[in-house]
Structures are given as C-alpha cells and as structure tokens.
Design a protein around this motif. Structure first.
Motif, PDB file in Angstrom:
ATOM      1  N   SER A  71       0.907  -1.354  -0.125  1.00  0.00           N
ATOM      2  CA  SER A  71       0.094  -0.015  -0.200  1.00  0.00           C
ATOM      3  C   SER A  71       0.871   1.072   0.121  1.00  0.00           C
ATOM      4  O   SER A  71       2.262   1.125   0.061  1.00  0.00           O
ATOM      5  CB  SER A  71      -0.893   0.237   1.104  1.00  0.00           C
ATOM      6  OG  SER A  71      -0.140   0.224   2.332  1.00  0.00           O
ATOM      7  N   LYS A  72       0.070   2.232  -0.103  1.00  0.00           N
ATOM      8  CA  LYS A  72       0.688   3.584  -0.063  1.00  0.00           C
ATOM      9  C   LYS A  72       0.426   4.378   1.212  1.00  0.00           C
ATOM     10  O   LYS A  72      -0.782   4.815   1.320  1.00  0.00           O
ATOM     11  CB  LYS A  72       0.695   4.391  -1.206  1.00  0.00           C
ATOM     12  CG  LYS A  72       0.960   3.947  -2.700  1.00  0.00           C
ATOM     13  CD  LYS A  72       1.140   4.965  -3.686  1.00  0.00           C
ATOM     14  CE  LYS A  72       2.411   5.714  -3.601  1.00  0.00           C
ATOM     15  NZ  LYS A  72       2.652   6.725  -4.717  1.00  0.00           N
ATOM     16  N   PRO A  73       1.347   4.350   2.241  1.00  0.00           N
ATOM     17  CA  PRO A  73       0.665   4.694   3.751  1.00  0.00           C
ATOM     18  C   PRO A  73       0.353   6.154   3.556  1.00  0.00           C
ATOM     19  O   PRO A  73      -0.385   6.601   4.827  1.00  0.00           O
ATOM     20  CB  PRO A  73       1.919   4.136   4.429  1.00  0.00           C
ATOM     21  CG  PRO A  73       3.162   4.096   3.608  1.00  0.00           C
ATOM     22  CD  PRO A  73       2.572   3.710   2.474  1.00  0.00           C
ATOM     23  N   ASP A  74       0.993   7.117   2.934  1.00  0.00           N
ATOM     24  CA  ASP A  74       0.747   8.540   2.778  1.00  0.00           C
ATOM     25  C   ASP A  74      -0.644   8.818   2.412  1.00  0.00           C
ATOM     26  O   ASP A  74      -1.200   9.970   2.487  1.00  0.00           O
ATOM     27  CB  ASP A  74       1.835   9.307   2.379  1.00  0.00           C
ATOM     28  CG  ASP A  74       3.026   9.061   2.933  1.00  0.00           C
ATOM     29  OD1 ASP A  74       3.105   8.993   4.175  1.00  0.00           O
ATOM     30  OD2 ASP A  74       4.016   8.986   2.146  1.00  0.00           O
ATOM     31  N   LEU A  75      -1.438   7.724   1.793  1.00  0.00           N
ATOM     32  CA  LEU A  75      -2.817   8.059   1.310  1.00  0.00           C
ATOM     33  C   LEU A  75      -4.038   7.973   2.252  1.00  0.00           C
ATOM     34  O   LEU A  75      -3.388   6.971   3.072  1.00  0.00           O
ATOM     35  CB  LEU A  75      -3.105   7.216  -0.013  1.00  0.00           C
ATOM     36  CG  LEU A  75      -2.249   7.318  -1.205  1.00  0.00           C
ATOM     37  CD1 LEU A  75      -2.635   6.344  -2.303  1.00  0.00           C
ATOM     38  CD2 LEU A  75      -2.391   8.564  -1.806  1.00  0.00           C
ATOM     39  N   LYS A  76      -4.708   8.682   2.213  1.00  0.00           N
ATOM     40  CA  LYS A  76      -5.929   8.802   2.953  1.00  0.00           C
ATOM     41  C   LYS A  76      -7.130   7.941   2.541  1.00  0.00           C
ATOM     42  O   LYS A  76      -7.296   7.853   1.339  1.00  0.00           O
ATOM     43  CB  LYS A  76      -6.251  10.184   3.648  1.00  0.00           C
ATOM     44  CG  LYS A  76      -5.159  10.902   4.209  1.00  0.00           C
ATOM     45  CD  LYS A  76      -4.503  10.380   5.420  1.00  0.00           C
ATOM     46  CE  LYS A  76      -3.176  11.024   5.948  1.00  0.00           C
ATOM     47  NZ  LYS A  76      -2.575  10.502   6.971  1.00  0.00           N
ATOM     48  N   PRO A  77      -7.952   7.474   3.564  1.00  0.00           N
ATOM     49  CA  PRO A  77      -9.213   6.776   2.927  1.00  0.00           C
ATOM     50  C   PRO A  77     -10.056   7.814   2.197  1.00  0.00           C
ATOM     51  O   PRO A  77     -10.117   8.758   2.709  1.00  0.00           O
ATOM     52  CB  PRO A  77      -9.775   6.254   4.246  1.00  0.00           C
ATOM     53  CG  PRO A  77      -8.618   6.236   5.128  1.00  0.00           C
ATOM     54  CD  PRO A  77      -7.792   7.358   4.992  1.00  0.00           C
ATOM     55  N   ASP A  78     -10.852   7.363   1.446  1.00  0.00           N
ATOM     56  CA  ASP A  78     -11.978   8.238   0.905  1.00  0.00           C
ATOM     57  C   ASP A  78     -13.071   8.481   1.788  1.00  0.00           C
ATOM     58  O   ASP A  78     -13.536   7.857   2.351  1.00  0.00           O
ATOM     59  CB  ASP A  78     -12.489   7.409  -0.400  1.00  0.00           C
ATOM     60  CG  ASP A  78     -13.546   8.386  -1.012  1.00  0.00           C
ATOM     61  OD1 ASP A  78     -13.826   9.377  -0.759  1.00  0.00           O
ATOM     62  OD2 ASP A  78     -13.883   7.978  -2.083  1.00  0.00           O
ATOM     63  N   PRO A  79     -12.947   9.895   2.120  1.00  0.00           N
ATOM     64  CA  PRO A  79     -14.064  10.467   3.141  1.00  0.00           C
ATOM     65  C   PRO A  79     -15.520   9.968   2.849  1.00  0.00           C
ATOM     66  O   PRO A  79     -16.268  10.049   3.646  1.00  0.00           O
ATOM     67  CB  PRO A  79     -14.007  11.792   2.956  1.00  0.00           C
ATOM     68  CG  PRO A  79     -13.367  12.028   1.724  1.00  0.00           C
ATOM     69  CD  PRO A  79     -12.355  10.890   1.529  1.00  0.00           C
ATOM     70  N   SER A  80     -15.614   9.888   1.375  1.00  0.00           N
ATOM     71  CA  SER A  80     -17.048   9.484   1.097  1.00  0.00           C
ATOM     72  C   SER A  80     -17.253   7.675   1.161  1.00  0.00           C
ATOM     73  O   SER A  80     -18.599   7.246   1.106  1.00  0.00           O
ATOM     74  CB  SER A  80     -17.156   9.909  -0.135  1.00  0.00           C
ATOM     75  OG  SER A  80     -16.404   8.966  -1.302  1.00  0.00           O
ATOM     76  N   ASP A  81     -16.337   7.047   1.742  1.00  0.00           N
ATOM     77  CA  ASP A  81     -16.636   5.606   1.882  1.00  0.00           C
ATOM     78  C   ASP A  81     -16.945   5.484   3.372  1.00  0.00           C
ATOM     79  O   ASP A  81     -16.062   5.534   4.254  1.00  0.00           O
ATOM     80  CB  ASP A  81     -15.105   4.809   1.757  1.00  0.00           C
ATOM     81  CG  ASP A  81     -15.118   3.252   1.724  1.00  0.00           C
ATOM     82  OD1 ASP A  81     -16.319   2.892   2.106  1.00  0.00           O
ATOM     83  OD2 ASP A  81     -14.175   2.718   1.522  1.00  0.00           O
ATOM     84  N   PRO A  82     -18.120   4.838   3.565  1.00  0.00           N
ATOM     85  CA  PRO A  82     -18.549   4.408   4.936  1.00  0.00           C
ATOM     86  C   PRO A  82     -17.451   3.440   5.645  1.00  0.00           C
ATOM     87  O   PRO A  82     -17.502   3.509   6.989  1.00  0.00           O
ATOM     88  CB  PRO A  82     -19.819   3.918   4.807  1.00  0.00           C
ATOM     89  CG  PRO A  82     -20.218   3.592   3.350  1.00  0.00           C
ATOM     90  CD  PRO A  82     -19.176   4.399   2.625  1.00  0.00           C
ATOM     91  N   LEU A  83     -17.167   2.502   4.838  1.00  0.00           N
ATOM     92  CA  LEU A  83     -16.095   1.539   5.446  1.00  0.00           C
ATOM     93  C   LEU A  83     -14.729   1.954   5.733  1.00  0.00           C
ATOM     94  O   LEU A  83     -13.889   1.288   6.519  1.00  0.00           O
ATOM     95  CB  LEU A  83     -16.157   0.225   4.626  1.00  0.00           C
ATOM     96  CG  LEU A  83     -17.561  -0.152   4.433  1.00  0.00           C
ATOM     97  CD1 LEU A  83     -17.323  -1.605   3.568  1.00  0.00           C
ATOM     98  CD2 LEU A  83     -18.182  -0.514   5.914  1.00  0.00           C
ATOM     99  N   ASN A  84     -14.503   3.407   5.509  1.00  0.00           N
ATOM    100  CA  ASN A  84     -13.204   3.981   5.730  1.00  0.00           C
ATOM    101  C   ASN A  84     -12.074   3.350   5.114  1.00  0.00           C
ATOM    102  O   ASN A  84     -11.070   2.912   5.687  1.00  0.00           O
ATOM    103  CB  ASN A  84     -12.893   4.059   6.992  1.00  0.00           C
ATOM    104  CG  ASN A  84     -12.016   5.242   7.507  1.00  0.00           C
ATOM    105  OD1 ASN A  84     -11.877   6.263   6.739  1.00  0.00           O
ATOM    106  ND2 ASN A  84     -11.115   5.153   8.464  1.00  0.00           N
ATOM    107  N   ARG A  85     -12.343   2.567   3.839  1.00  0.00           N
ATOM    108  CA  ARG A  85     -11.276   1.615   3.318  1.00  0.00           C
ATOM    109  C   ARG A  85     -10.132   2.273   2.624  1.00  0.00           C
ATOM    110  O   ARG A  85     -10.384   3.499   2.070  1.00  0.00           O
ATOM    111  CB  ARG A  85     -11.847   0.643   2.523  1.00  0.00           C
ATOM    112  CG  ARG A  85     -12.720  -0.358   3.145  1.00  0.00           C
ATOM    113  CD  ARG A  85     -13.579  -1.071   1.837  1.00  0.00           C
ATOM    114  NE  ARG A  85     -14.563  -0.221   1.198  1.00  0.00           N
ATOM    115  CZ  ARG A  85     -15.179  -0.848   0.276  1.00  0.00           C
ATOM    116  NH1 ARG A  85     -15.357  -2.068   0.157  1.00  0.00           N
ATOM    117  NH2 ARG A  85     -16.156   0.065  -0.219  1.00  0.00           N
ATOM    118  N   VAL A  86      -9.015   1.812   2.684  1.00  0.00           N
ATOM    119  CA  VAL A  86      -7.860   2.199   1.647  1.00  0.00           C
ATOM    120  C   VAL A  86      -7.503   1.255   0.612  1.00  0.00           C
ATOM    121  O   VAL A  86      -7.379  -0.004   0.860  1.00  0.00           O
ATOM    122  CB  VAL A  86      -6.617   2.475   2.583  1.00  0.00           C
ATOM    123  CG1 VAL A  86      -5.357   3.092   1.729  1.00  0.00           C
ATOM    124  CG2 VAL A  86      -6.735   3.695   3.617  1.00  0.00           C
TER     125      VAL A  86
END
Length: 231
Positions: A71-86
């Motif tokens: 993964s790329k640890p500096d990326l943040k989860p998509d705020p629109s994703d209710p499951l907070n997935r990366v």
C-alpha cells in the motif's frame, strides 16, 4: 568452615552460570524471530522503467498461505467511503491476487514473485513507472508472528535522473532480497554471529570468575594459621 562455605558457593555458582548463559543467548531478540525487511535506501528510476521494491523476511519464512499487502501509507481513506477503506497497490490473499480493492492507477502494472513466497521474498514489481508513483510503499504481513510485520520503501521517479547512474534493483535472490541459496552474511547471519559472540563472552566470564574464586580460596587458605598441636 570457610572451605565448606566456599565449596557450597562455588557449586551453586557453577550450577547457575550455564542457566544464565542460556537465558542470555535465548533472549537474543534477533535470532529466530521473523522480521519484514525492506530496502535500506530509496529505489530510484526514470519514467517508463520497471522497478522492483525489495522486501523479504529474515529468517526465511514461507508466506504462500499468508496475506501480503502493498500500500501507499501516505494516502488517506476516501471520506465518502462509509467503511473507511484504503485501496491497495497490490493485495495477495488466499494464494492469489485480489484486484477488487486495488488502486486504479496500478491495474495491470504490479506483480509479486509467487514462486519466491515460500522463500520469504515479498518484493513488488511495478511496470512502466511514472511520476505519480513517487512516494512511500509499505509491505505488510498482518498475520506474521512477529513484532516487525512491515517495512517501508521509498520510490523516487525522476525524469532528470541519469539512467546510467541508476543502481539496478536486484532480482529475487539478489543482495538486498536474498534467496534460499544466498550465502551472503545479511542481518540474519549477523544475528547468529552476535549470538555466538554472546555465548563465548559468557563462557569467558564464567572461566574468569571461576579462576578468581579459586585463587581467592587458595590465598585465604595459605593465610590461615596452622592449627595448634596437641600437648
């Protein structure tokens, strides 16, 4: 009285010392415990090249049946994703790649060396790199029985970088990601040497203390007054 106490103390010392030495050697945290190890320096490339991000386990552990996440640890989860997935750069699970949680940027561009997983090699190959690939990559084994379950590798893609000066990333079995037949003294080898040195130092300490106690006993015995004769 002194001789009896000396014998008792010396016997106890000789009995406990091997136990203490064994505890010192067995307590070496580097020996026998698998660790995820990545490249010690950044991996450099120019756009359009294929690169390998080195990552492996020491000592060697078969991870064919484990999950391997890139993964790329500096990326943040998509705020629109209710499951907070990366999303992942590459996800290996149940002995195959899962693409349903893969970043669109990496579709068809990543691979791991499936035949090398049994040798602890979890390196990632990225094809046709671009400047969008710049950044940190994390290789992670969630269910590894270790406190060191991940490593982070920096990738630098620079169009101005001189191609001739790029250090080629070694393939599986190379110096940074040793294969099963590699005899190079890596960190695992250094840990075994450290264990041997610890044991030898402990043995020398035992010998030194034993000689000190023996000499002290002999000197004390020589200084004892002769028993008075019976008249």
């Amino acid at each position: 009285m002194f001789y009896g106490n000396f014998q008792e103390s010396f016997s106890t010392f000789l009995l406990l010392t091997p136990i203490l030495c064994f505890a010192v050697v067995a307590g070496n945290p580097l020996e026998g415990v698998p660790r995820v190890i990545g490249s010690t320096g950044p991996v450099r490339a120019v756009p359009g090249e294929d690169v390998i991000l080195p990552c492996h386990l020491e000592p060697v552990v078969d991870v064919e049946g484990l999950t391997v996440e890139w993964s790329k640890p500096d990326l943040k989860p998509d705020p629109s994703d209710p499951l907070n997935r990366v999303e992942y750069v590459h996800l290996y699970r149940d002995r195959k790649e899962l693409v349903d949680m893969k970043m669109a940027l990496y579709f068809g561009r990543t691979d791991i060396f499936s035949s090398e997983l049994k040798h602890g090699n979890i390196s990632l190959k990225i094809m046709n790199v671009t400047e969008d690939d710049n950044g940190r990559f994390k290789c992670y084994i969630p269910k590894l029985q270790s406190k060191v379950k991940f490593a982070v590798i920096q990738l630098i893609v620079d169009p101005n970088h001189d191609k001739t000066s790029i250090t080629q990333t070694p393939p599986p079995g190379g110096s940074q990601t040793p294969g099963p037949d590699d005899q190079t003294l890596g960190k695992g080898g250094r840990s075994r040497v450290a264990t041997l040195v610890s044991f030898l130092m402990c043995a020398l300490a035992v010998l030194g203390l034993s000689m000190t106690l023996l000499i002290t006993h002999l000197c004390h015995k020589q200084n004892e007054p002769e028993p008075a004769g019976i008249t």
